[in-house]
Design a protein around this motif. Sequence first.
Motif, PDB file in Angstrom:
ATOM      1  N   GLU A 204       0.839  -1.187   0.000  1.00 41.86           N
ATOM      2  CA  GLU A 204       0.000   0.000   0.000  1.00 41.86           C
ATOM      3  C   GLU A 204       0.884   1.251   0.000  1.00 41.86           C
ATOM      4  N   ALA A 205       0.305   2.365  -0.449  1.00 47.68           N
ATOM      5  CA  ALA A 205       1.077   3.607  -0.544  1.00 47.68           C
ATOM      6  C   ALA A 205       1.685   4.064   0.776  1.00 47.68           C
ATOM      7  N   PRO A 206       0.994   3.983   1.930  1.00 45.86           N
ATOM      8  CA  PRO A 206       1.635   4.428   3.181  1.00 45.86           C
ATOM      9  C   PRO A 206       2.931   3.685   3.482  1.00 45.86           C
ATOM     10  N   MET A 207       2.934   2.368   3.291  1.00 48.16           N
ATOM     11  CA  MET A 207       4.143   1.604   3.575  1.00 48.16           C
ATOM     12  C   MET A 207       5.228   1.900   2.536  1.00 48.16           C
ATOM     13  N   GLN A 208       4.832   2.076   1.299  1.00 47.94           N
ATOM     14  CA  GLN A 208       5.809   2.444   0.271  1.00 47.94           C
ATOM     15  C   GLN A 208       6.543   3.723   0.666  1.00 47.94           C
ATOM     16  N   GLY A 245      15.956  -3.974  19.882  1.00 45.83           N
ATOM     17  CA  GLY A 245      15.063  -2.993  19.289  1.00 45.83           C
ATOM     18  C   GLY A 245      14.955  -3.166  17.790  1.00 45.83           C
ATOM     19  N   GLY A 246      14.080  -2.371  17.178  1.00 48.51           N
ATOM     20  CA  GLY A 246      13.863  -2.451  15.737  1.00 48.51           C
ATOM     21  C   GLY A 246      12.382  -2.471  15.433  1.00 48.51           C
ATOM     22  N   ILE A 247      12.070  -2.479  14.156  1.00 50.18           N
ATOM     23  CA  ILE A 247      10.693  -2.611  13.704  1.00 50.18           C
ATOM     24  C   ILE A 247      10.644  -3.742  12.678  1.00 50.18           C
ATOM     25  N   PHE A 248       9.693  -4.637  12.866  1.00 46.03           N
ATOM     26  CA  PHE A 248       9.468  -5.752  11.952  1.00 46.03           C
ATOM     27  C   PHE A 248       8.089  -5.572  11.337  1.00 46.03           C
ATOM     28  N   THR A 249       7.992  -5.744  10.045  1.00 50.20           N
ATOM     29  CA  THR A 249       6.684  -5.630   9.412  1.00 50.20           C
ATOM     30  C   THR A 249       6.529  -6.594   8.252  1.00 50.20           C
ATOM     31  N   TYR A 250       5.363  -7.195   8.185  1.00 50.04           N
ATOM     32  CA  TYR A 250       4.921  -7.917   6.991  1.00 50.04           C
ATOM     33  C   TYR A 250       3.585  -7.282   6.628  1.00 50.04           C
ATOM     34  N   PRO A 251       3.635  -6.244   5.781  1.00 49.19           N
ATOM     35  CA  PRO A 251       2.453  -5.411   5.565  1.00 49.19           C
ATOM     36  C   PRO A 251       1.475  -5.986   4.543  1.00 49.19           C
ATOM     37  N   THR A 252       0.348  -5.318   4.442  1.00 50.14           N
ATOM     38  CA  THR A 252      -0.636  -5.629   3.403  1.00 50.14           C
ATOM     39  C   THR A 252       0.005  -5.477   2.028  1.00 50.14           C
ATOM     40  N   ASP A 253      -0.313  -6.387   1.104  1.00 52.29           N
ATOM     41  CA  ASP A 253       0.146  -6.212  -0.276  1.00 52.29           C
ATOM     42  C   ASP A 253      -0.894  -6.766  -1.238  1.00 52.29           C
ATOM     43  N   ASN A 254      -0.753  -6.410  -2.507  1.00 61.08           N
ATOM     44  CA  ASN A 254      -1.714  -6.872  -3.519  1.00 61.08           C
ATOM     45  C   ASN A 254      -1.074  -7.833  -4.510  1.00 61.08           C
ATOM     46  N   LYS A 255      -0.016  -8.520  -4.062  1.00 63.88           N
ATOM     47  CA  LYS A 255       0.646  -9.512  -4.917  1.00 63.88           C
ATOM     48  C   LYS A 255      -0.333 -10.595  -5.333  1.00 63.88           C
ATOM     49  N   ASN A 256      -1.128 -11.067  -4.360  1.00 64.04           N
ATOM     50  CA  ASN A 256      -2.219 -12.001  -4.623  1.00 64.04           C
ATOM     51  C   ASN A 256      -3.459 -11.404  -3.958  1.00 64.04           C
ATOM     52  N   PRO A 257      -4.364 -10.784  -4.734  1.00 61.98           N
ATOM     53  CA  PRO A 257      -5.510 -10.097  -4.135  1.00 61.98           C
ATOM     54  C   PRO A 257      -6.347 -10.983  -3.215  1.00 61.98           C
ATOM     55  N   ALA A 258      -6.300 -12.296  -3.424  1.00 60.28           N
ATOM     56  CA  ALA A 258      -7.058 -13.213  -2.568  1.00 60.28           C
ATOM     57  C   ALA A 258      -6.374 -13.408  -1.215  1.00 60.28           C
ATOM     58  N   LYS A 259      -5.083 -13.065  -1.118  1.00 57.63           N
ATOM     59  CA  LYS A 259      -4.332 -13.214   0.130  1.00 57.63           C
ATOM     60  C   LYS A 259      -3.507 -11.954   0.390  1.00 57.63           C
ATOM     61  N   SER A 317       1.822   6.744  11.721  1.00 55.94           N
ATOM     62  CA  SER A 317       1.464   8.110  11.323  1.00 55.94           C
ATOM     63  C   SER A 317       1.355   8.231   9.805  1.00 55.94           C
ATOM     64  N   TYR A 318       2.145   7.433   9.085  1.00 56.08           N
ATOM     65  CA  TYR A 318       2.025   7.426   7.625  1.00 56.08           C
ATOM     66  C   TYR A 318       0.675   6.840   7.217  1.00 56.08           C
ATOM     67  N   HIS A 319       0.228   5.829   7.920  1.00 55.28           N
ATOM     68  CA  HIS A 319      -1.048   5.197   7.599  1.00 55.28           C
ATOM     69  C   HIS A 319      -2.234   6.083   7.965  1.00 55.28           C
ATOM     70  N   GLY A 320      -2.000   7.071   8.846  1.00 59.65           N
ATOM     71  CA  GLY A 320      -3.086   7.961   9.236  1.00 59.65           C
ATOM     72  C   GLY A 320      -3.287   9.117   8.282  1.00 59.65           C
ATOM     73  N   GLU A 321      -2.363   9.302   7.350  1.00 63.05           N
ATOM     74  CA  GLU A 321      -2.491  10.385   6.384  1.00 63.05           C
ATOM     75  C   GLU A 321      -3.330   9.940   5.194  1.00 63.05           C
ATOM     76  N   ASP A 322      -3.596  10.859   4.303  1.00 60.61           N
ATOM     77  CA  ASP A 322      -4.445  10.567   3.141  1.00 60.61           C
ATOM     78  C   ASP A 322      -3.598   9.992   2.017  1.00 60.61           C
ATOM     79  N   TYR A 323      -3.609   8.674   1.903  1.00 63.96           N
ATOM     80  CA  TYR A 323      -2.930   7.999   0.806  1.00 63.96           C
ATOM     81  C   TYR A 323      -3.985   7.278  -0.023  1.00 63.96           C
ATOM     82  N   SER A 324      -4.802   8.039  -0.713  1.00 62.26           N
ATOM     83  CA  SER A 324      -5.913   7.456  -1.458  1.00 62.26           C
ATOM     84  C   SER A 324      -5.478   6.876  -2.794  1.00 62.26           C
TER      85      SER A 324
END
Length: 330
Positions: A204-208, A245-259, A317-324
């Motif tokens: 998604e655009a916020p994570m990008q 410390g650190g940040i780990f993420t496996y974010p939403t993606d559209n590689k397979n729209p069903a998953k 905070s990136y996800h809270g902004e307008d990334y339509s």
Amino acid sequence: MQTLAQTLTSQAVKDSLAQLLLSLADTSKAISGAVRHGALAGVLGATEQENVQGETQKKLDVITNDMLKDALKAEGNVRGLASEEEDYVVEVSPQGEYLVCFDPLDGSSNIDINSLVGTIFSVLPAPEGELNEQSFLQAGRQQVAAGYVLYGPSTMMALTTGQGTQFYTLDPESGEFLLTNDNVQITPDTAEFAINMSNQRFWEAPMQTYIADLLLGKIGPREQSFNMRWIAAMVGDVHRVLCRGGIFTYPTDNKNPAKPFKLRLMYEANPMAFLVEQAGGKASTGYETIMDIQPSEIHQRVAVILGSRNEVDMCLSYHGEDYSQEPNID
């Protein structure tokens, strides 16, 4: 050093729960042995079967799943279990007080290259009445214990019963898990992130935008350099976060729209979120707190963003902004 049993006693953990956790620890010792024998025992490679998620099962996936099932059936305090390798929930003991959800061998794709793998588990109270899938569909806040066992250069357990997060290390001489960190704390700030960059174009655009700003380092809006790490096993990446410390993420993606999501809520995201929160960190999907999610099915998947509190807040905070706009998938 205190043993696991001694620490559970000092925490006044209920006897039935302590017995269950000790049984899980004993089984993890056997799993550690199976992992360490590797090719010598003929347990590497894939089977001809797939699990309920459509993933090819490794031989050790099946072996470790059976080891945990057998141990929990003999344990006596477990009403039912749910596993990544089981299509449906499994009834264990009609009088059991607890439900156990587990991933018997997280990161099993690493087995054939002799890299990090582990076991993740979550313990829930068993509701009264008939056992079915609905019995397990409890928010992560209902967990009474959670943890993982990491099979690396040493075998380590991270555990919480809601009284902070502790590390235990398996002593190969005595065969005991010994307390080696009684109060794990995740630093609130970090300069390290973990993400599978091969999926960048599908995010998604916020994570990008968030990751792009990290990669710009000192010349970008964050004005500091960040390092990227990726083990490709959640147990390994989360263990690093808990250690330094650190940040780990496996974010939403559209590689397979069903998953659109990768990680399973009940036996991956929830137990890890419990451990991270108890260590002063934070765990979210990007839009809601992981442990507040009301599950809809046992193998439900979710996006995961967890780790150092201030950095997770920055990502959110990136996800809270307008990334339509739609993410760029060219």
